[in-house]
Scaffold this motif. Structure first.
Motif, mmCIF file in Angstrom:
data_model
loop_
_atom_site.group_PDB
_atom_site.id
_atom_site.type_symbol
_atom_site.label_atom_id
_atom_site.label_comp_id
_atom_site.label_asym_id
_atom_site.label_seq_id
_atom_site.Cartn_x
_atom_site.Cartn_y
_atom_site.Cartn_z
ATOM 1 N N SER A 255 0.860 -1.173 0.000
ATOM 2 C CA SER A 255 0.000 0.000 0.000
ATOM 3 C C SER A 255 0.901 1.228 0.000
ATOM 4 O O SER A 255 2.088 1.147 0.317
ATOM 5 N N THR A 258 1.061 7.108 3.618
ATOM 6 C CA THR A 258 0.363 8.390 3.551
ATOM 7 C C THR A 258 1.325 9.559 3.321
ATOM 8 O O THR A 258 2.428 9.604 3.882
ATOM 9 N N THR A 292 -5.848 -4.797 9.929
ATOM 10 C CA THR A 292 -5.766 -3.866 8.809
ATOM 11 C C THR A 292 -5.149 -2.557 9.267
ATOM 12 O O THR A 292 -5.545 -1.993 10.296
ATOM 13 N N ASN A 294 -3.981 1.493 8.616
ATOM 14 C CA ASN A 294 -4.166 2.762 7.917
ATOM 15 C C ASN A 294 -3.304 3.812 8.611
ATOM 16 O O ASN A 294 -3.549 4.152 9.787
ATOM 17 N N PHE A 302 -0.493 4.773 13.205
ATOM 18 C CA PHE A 302 -1.480 4.168 12.310
ATOM 19 C C PHE A 302 -2.643 3.612 13.121
ATOM 20 O O PHE A 302 -2.503 3.309 14.318
ATOM 21 N N ASP A 359 -12.553 6.776 7.944
ATOM 22 C CA ASP A 359 -11.579 7.723 7.389
ATOM 23 C C ASP A 359 -10.766 8.344 8.521
ATOM 24 O O ASP A 359 -11.148 8.277 9.703
ATOM 25 N N GLN A 410 -16.549 10.047 4.602
ATOM 26 C CA GLN A 410 -15.174 10.486 4.414
ATOM 27 C C GLN A 410 -15.080 11.971 4.694
ATOM 28 O O GLN A 410 -16.038 12.730 4.463
#
Length: 836
Positions: A255, A258, A292, A294, A302, A359, A410
């Motif tokens: 992935s 960011t 998971t 993000n 994260f 989000d 979002q």
């Protein structure tokens, strides 16, 4: 009539054709080579065999360099083989057979050389001796049944006498009438039609994403071989010139990190960061639980979503808490954690219900997460709440509370507003345009804007007809991937002007569209109605988009295919335009009569213009059918009112439009044989197949895969029967609207069916249980109707096992051949009658 051709293949570089006597006139050949007898230390091997060059015969595989092979021609049917000065000479010849029907053929080889013959790399027969001259009484015949498709015949030949002249003559049996007709229409064609195996095999892109920094984009591929095994790889390309800078086939779990141009991936409990340009890998953190990830904008923290699994499948006695408690994994629950790359963490949510990350705010200080609540006594039975959480103070703010028609949220770039994907009934139906009494289709999604401080909601998608599937947020715009009638399109919504504009991406079906932060570069994969998936890049300016086809994985195979034409066919009914498409065989002749197959949507999604799909029209045009694809009332993508016709209809509107469409096609197109029309559908489309047969006799054959025969039993037994009925039967239940559940169920009208019906069903179908086909089969057998029931062992709602899917598709082909072409040979070979 049945057709089979030995023909010129430009794409493969494989050339051959048939003379009037059905002899192969030309071959592709490998470079011949010679070898001599070995030193004979003993007269026999350890197995007692004497030396023979025939021991070196093997089934020829289809070479990858076929286009580069030399071509040789036959003279009076015979091709002369090269003979070296060595004791033995080896040469391999190739030609191609293309079938558009199921048929038994005979390949006859006449040669004085020894040989081994293969078809598609599989050995069929050999001859282990050489003769000085050709003996016309000693030909070798291979009788084989061919399904529609392309077959590469390879013949490995060995000669053993440098003083003899070695030749070969190959003939393929063919119906004389068919041969004459084909000869008049350019018998030596250079391409072949699409087959299921051709469609399933090869490489396809499945995910595209652009780095936040804007320098790179990543494409993920899967590649399926001829045995059905898939491998995966990724490639990273420069947004400047589309050149590949990084590749990996060992892992594809990459992935984008960011706010950067770096990749990250996890290996067990470790997370690594990768520089795509240099390929340098760096360990970022270790001992991270499974879940998971993000990343926050600071790249040092994260959000980790961790699932607590609760397996109750081994219990002998199982207490059901809710209808969904039958579904594996329903009792699993997910929670959210804030992790630092130094290994420290902060639990964010704790509940007996799952919490889902929606989000992360642009500044990384807050998150949006959702919680679902089951409420079985009220439609739509699951209600979603969306919260904003300050990850430092853990202060929570409720943005949406228990609205069953809101899907996700979002942040906009200002962090003060959010965009939501929701149905037309969300927020007390402020986004609905329907007249009083009509219930929206819950699968028809739109977008809404909400101010976080005031909670004021603006239904900006209220009058936007396409169904929104995905939203990408940028500074002053939203990029929406939508079901746009029978296409999948990308629209730009201006946050300042409040307007929608369609982005022309030069494809009918746009997949995995992504766009850089500055909105100057986009990447995606896409396909057209007549061309499979390719990867594209797009460079946007104020005036237009410069589109580049970056990668076409199946280009070589596609150049081998002959694809017919497609035209739209629409008509007006029920105050709407009912859209459809007609697909034609590549050798279409308007002066001939053609059988036709009719296909329609399942569920609420339209049958779009995908080239490669489970029921691709080109699979059937290759076999000589015209295919009519129709998208009647009830599907999403045509606006709210059109989609709402699906609710509490169960065949109303839809069936009448299909029947009317078929009649209009037959009237407008004189080349359609109105007595040879078949129809097929799956899931709700399978229901529609059965329902249609209770309303009309215009079809000569029908196929229902995983179709619903009894709405009541499907409602009660299917994993999602009652929840799907929240859309299809909104507010209606067997006890308050028995008329809907009985009069619209094909089972209750089985005595009206006169069309030969094939029922197909996976034995492990949890969506539409197999009992739906069992009930209809039992009814039609008792009624003495023409019905067949084929079960697919171990398969669920869709047939996914590679070999089983091939046989499942062959079953469909064979059924239509039996009833629409009057040829039962394929069906009888697959399912011979047994006296039981």
């Amino acid at each position: 009539m049945k057709k089979i051709f030995v023909m010129l293949a430009l794409g493969l570089g494989l050339t051959c054709s048939l003379s009037a006597q059905n002899a192969v006139e030309s071959y592709k050949t490998t470079t011949p080579y010679g070898f001599n007898k070995p030193v004979m230390i003993d007269s026999t091997s350890n197995s007692g065999k004497k030396f023979s060059a025939s021991a070196f015969l093997s089934a020829p595989s289809v070479p990858k360099d076929m286009p580069m092979l030399k071509e040789i021609f036959a003279n009076d049917g015979f091709a002369t083989l090269y003979n070296s000065s060595d004791d033995f000479t080896v040469q391999t010849l190739y030609f191609r057979i293309v079938c558009d029907k199921y048929e038994k053929k005979t390949i006859e080889i006449l040669t004085n050389a020894m040989f081994s013959l293969s078809i598609n790399s599989t050995k069929e027969k050999d001859k282990q001796t050489c003769e000085q001259e050709i003996d016309t009484t000693k030909s070798v015949k291979i009788e084989k049944t061919f399904e529609p498709g392309t077959y590469i015949v390879g013949i490995m030949l060995i000669t053993d006498n440098k003083d003899a002249e070695f030749k070969i003559k190959t003939t393929v049996s063919q119906d004389e009438k068919e041969s004459a007709a084909k000869k008049k229409s350019n018998f030596s064609q250079d391409k072949n039609g699409l087959t299921l195996k051709t469609m399933l095999c090869g490489e396809n892109p499945y995910q595209v994403s652009v780095s936040d920094g804007g320098k790179f984009y990543m494409v993920k591929y899967y590649n399926t071989d001829t045995k059905g095994k898939s491998t995966y790889r990724i490639e990273v390309r420069s947004t400047k010139d589309d050149k590949i800078v990084f590749q990996d086939s060992k892992t594809t779990s990459y992935s984008w990190l960011t706010n950067s141009d770096s990749l990250y991936y996890r290996d067990k409990t470790d997370i690594y960061v990768v520089n795509p340009f240099s390929g340098e890998r760096q360990l970022l953190c270790s001992n991270i639980p499974e879940g998971t990830i993000n990343f926050l904008p600071d790249k040092e923290h994260f959000i980790l979503s961790v699932t607590d699994k609760k397996d109750n499948t081994k219990e002998d006695l199982h207490r059901m808490y809710l209808p969904d408690d039958r579904i594996p994994g329903w009792r699993d629950r997910s929670s959210l954690y804030l992790y630092s790359t130094d290994g420290s963490f902060q639990p964010l949510t704790y509940s007996f219900r799952s919490t889902y990350l929606n989000d992360i705010s642009p500044d990384g200080s807050k998150i949006l997460f959702s919680v679902s609540k089951d409420s079985i006594t009220a439609r739509p039975f699951t209600f979603n709440s969306i919260y904003q959480l300050d990850i430092k103070t853990l202060r929570i703010d409720t943005l949406v509370f228990e609205d069953g028609f809101v899907s996700s949220a979002q942040y906009l770039k200002d962090g003060k507003n959010i965009v939501l994907i929701a149905g037309n009934e969300a927020f007390n139906s402020i986004g609905s345009t329907l007249k009083k009494g009509m219930i929206p289709n819950i699968f028809n999604n739109s977008i809404y804007l909400m101010n976080i401080a005031t909670k004021q909601v603006n239904p900006v998608g209220k009058n936007f007809n396409p169904c929104v599937n995905k939203v990408i947020v940028r500074n002053n715009a939203l990029y929406l991937t939508c079901q746009n009638k029978d296409s999948v399109s990308v629209y730009k919504y201006s946050l300042t002007g409040g307007t929608y504009s369609l982005i022309n991406l030069n494809v009918d079906i746009a997949g995995s569209f992504d766009i850089s932060a500055d909105e100057s570069f986009g990447a995606y994969y896409g396909e057209n109605y007549n061309k499979p998936k390719r990867v594209f890049s797009a460079r946007f300016s104020a005036q237009n988009a410069d589109i580049t086809e970056v990668c076409f994985p199946k280009k070589d195979n596609f150049e081998e295919l002959t694809i017919g034409t497609m035209e739209t066919f629409s008509f007006n009914m029920h105050n709407s335009q009912i859209d459809g498409r007609l697909y034609y065989p590549s050798d279409f002749d308007a002066n001939k009569k053609y059988p036709m197959i009719v296909y329609y949507y399942g569920g609420c999604e339209p049958t779009d213009k995908s080239f490669e799909m489970r029921y691709s029209a080109w699979l059937y045009t290759q076999q000589g059918y015209v295919v009519y694809v129709i998208n009647p009332s009830g599907t999403v993508g045509w606006g709210q009112e059109f989609a709402a016709r699906h609710v509490n209809a169960w065949g109303d509107w839809t069936a009448d439009e299909i029947i009317e469409g078929v009649k209009r096609v037959c009237k407008a197109k004189s080349f359609i044989d109105s007595k040879k029309i078949g129809c097929m559908g799956a899931s709700y489309g399978g229901f529609m197949t059965q329902y249609l047969q209770t309303k009309t006799d215009i079809f000569a054959a029908a196929i229902s895969h995983a179709g619903i025969s009894n709405i009541t039993s499907y409602w009660g037994e299917g994993y999602w029967g009652y929840s799907y009925s929240a859309a299809a039967s909104a507010g209606s239940y067997p006890w308050n609207n028995p008329k809907l559940y009985t009069e619209h169920s094909p089972l209750f009208n089985a005595d009206k069916i006169v069309t030969p019906l094939l029922l197909l069903h996976g034995t492990s179908d949890t969506n539409v249980p197999i009992g739906e086909s069992i009930q209809m089969y039992n009814a039609l057998k008792i009624l003495g109707k023409e019905v067949e029931f084929i079960t697919v062992k171990g398969e669920n709602h869709g047939i996914v096992d590679f070999e089983k899917r091939l046989q499942w598709n062959n079953t469909i082909y064979a059924w239509f051949a039996k009833w629409l072409k009057g040829d039962a040979s394929w069906w009888e070979s697959m399912y011979p009658d047994e006296k039981l």
